[in-house]
Design a protein around this motif. Structure first.
Motif, PDB file in Angstrom:
ATOM      1  N   ASN A   1      63.139  31.479  85.524  1.00 49.84           N
ATOM      2  CA  ASN A   1      62.845  31.620  86.949  1.00 49.84           C
ATOM      3  C   ASN A   1      63.341  30.405  87.718  1.00 49.84           C
ATOM      4  O   ASN A   1      62.576  29.691  88.343  1.00 49.84           O
ATOM      5  N   ALA A   2      64.648  30.195  87.644  1.00 47.73           N
ATOM      6  CA  ALA A   2      65.269  29.058  88.342  1.00 47.73           C
ATOM      7  C   ALA A   2      64.980  29.129  89.835  1.00 47.73           C
ATOM      8  O   ALA A   2      64.972  28.112  90.521  1.00 47.73           O
ATOM      9  N   ASN A   3      64.702  30.335  90.336  1.00 43.88           N
ATOM     10  CA  ASN A   3      64.428  30.490  91.764  1.00 43.88           C
ATOM     11  C   ASN A   3      63.149  29.768  92.174  1.00 43.88           C
ATOM     12  O   ASN A   3      62.968  29.452  93.346  1.00 43.88           O
ATOM     13  N   ASN A   4      62.252  29.549  91.210  1.00 42.81           N
ATOM     14  CA  ASN A   4      61.010  28.839  91.520  1.00 42.81           C
ATOM     15  C   ASN A   4      61.243  27.345  91.698  1.00 42.81           C
ATOM     16  O   ASN A   4      60.376  26.631  92.165  1.00 42.81           O
ATOM     17  N   TYR A   5      62.402  26.875  91.258  1.00 48.19           N
ATOM     18  CA  TYR A   5      62.728  25.454  91.353  1.00 48.19           C
ATOM     19  C   TYR A   5      64.073  25.311  92.036  1.00 48.19           C
ATOM     20  O   TYR A   5      64.973  26.108  91.818  1.00 48.19           O
ATOM     21  N   SER A   6      64.203  24.266  92.820  1.00 45.56           N
ATOM     22  CA  SER A   6      65.513  23.997  93.421  1.00 45.56           C
ATOM     23  C   SER A   6      66.258  23.016  92.529  1.00 45.56           C
ATOM     24  O   SER A   6      65.647  22.299  91.729  1.00 45.56           O
ATOM     25  N   MET A   7      67.560  22.981  92.676  1.00 45.79           N
ATOM     26  CA  MET A   7      68.368  22.003  91.938  1.00 45.79           C
ATOM     27  C   MET A   7      67.864  20.610  92.275  1.00 45.79           C
ATOM     28  O   MET A   7      67.858  19.717  91.441  1.00 45.79           O
TER      29      MET A   7
END
Length: 128
Positions: A92-98
């Motif tokens: 769930n990369a969308n839950n974290y920003s780069m």
């Protein structure tokens, strides 16, 4: 790499046994030595108990999540540990920003489902 070179060691911090076994198989075929941590509480213990060349860090592992573990690694007094490449793995990369990954000290990240060609490429890029 000379034939006598010792294999590079990767710590895989991942609580999904399916992903763990697949990732382990892929990297062992590439001649990496694999150490496992089933939860965030084991990560620093493993890093302190033996030389490790890189970390594959699932962001959603129990006890201490991957972001917390990465911060612990970056804050470690031993530069061999604090400067390790940490490759985040997340479904769930969308839950974290780069930005959050960078702030925590993540070197790079791979989304789940894992693309095993990308896995090998990224590990080679940072670990050798």
């Amino acid at each position: 790499m000379t034939p006598t070179a010792t294999p590079k060691t990767i710590l895989i911090a991942e609580d999904s046994s399916v992903i763990l076994s697949l990732t382990r198989k892929i990297l062992e075929q590439q001649k990496y030595r694999i150490i496992l941590a089933k939860n965030g509480g084991e990560v620093i213990r493993q890093l302190e108990s033996q030389p490790i060349d890189g970390v594959l860090m699932d962001i959603n592992i129990p006890v201490r999540n991957g972001i917390e573990c990465t911060r612990d690694i970056r804050a470690h007094a031993d530069p061999r540990i604090s400067q390790l490449p940490v490759i985040a793995i997340t479904g769930n990369a969308n839950n974290y920003s780069m930005e959050q990954f960078r702030e925590a000290g993540v070197t790079d990240y791979l989304p789940k489902p894992l693309d095993f060609d990308a896995l090998v490429r990224v590990v080679r890029q940072y670990v050798g």
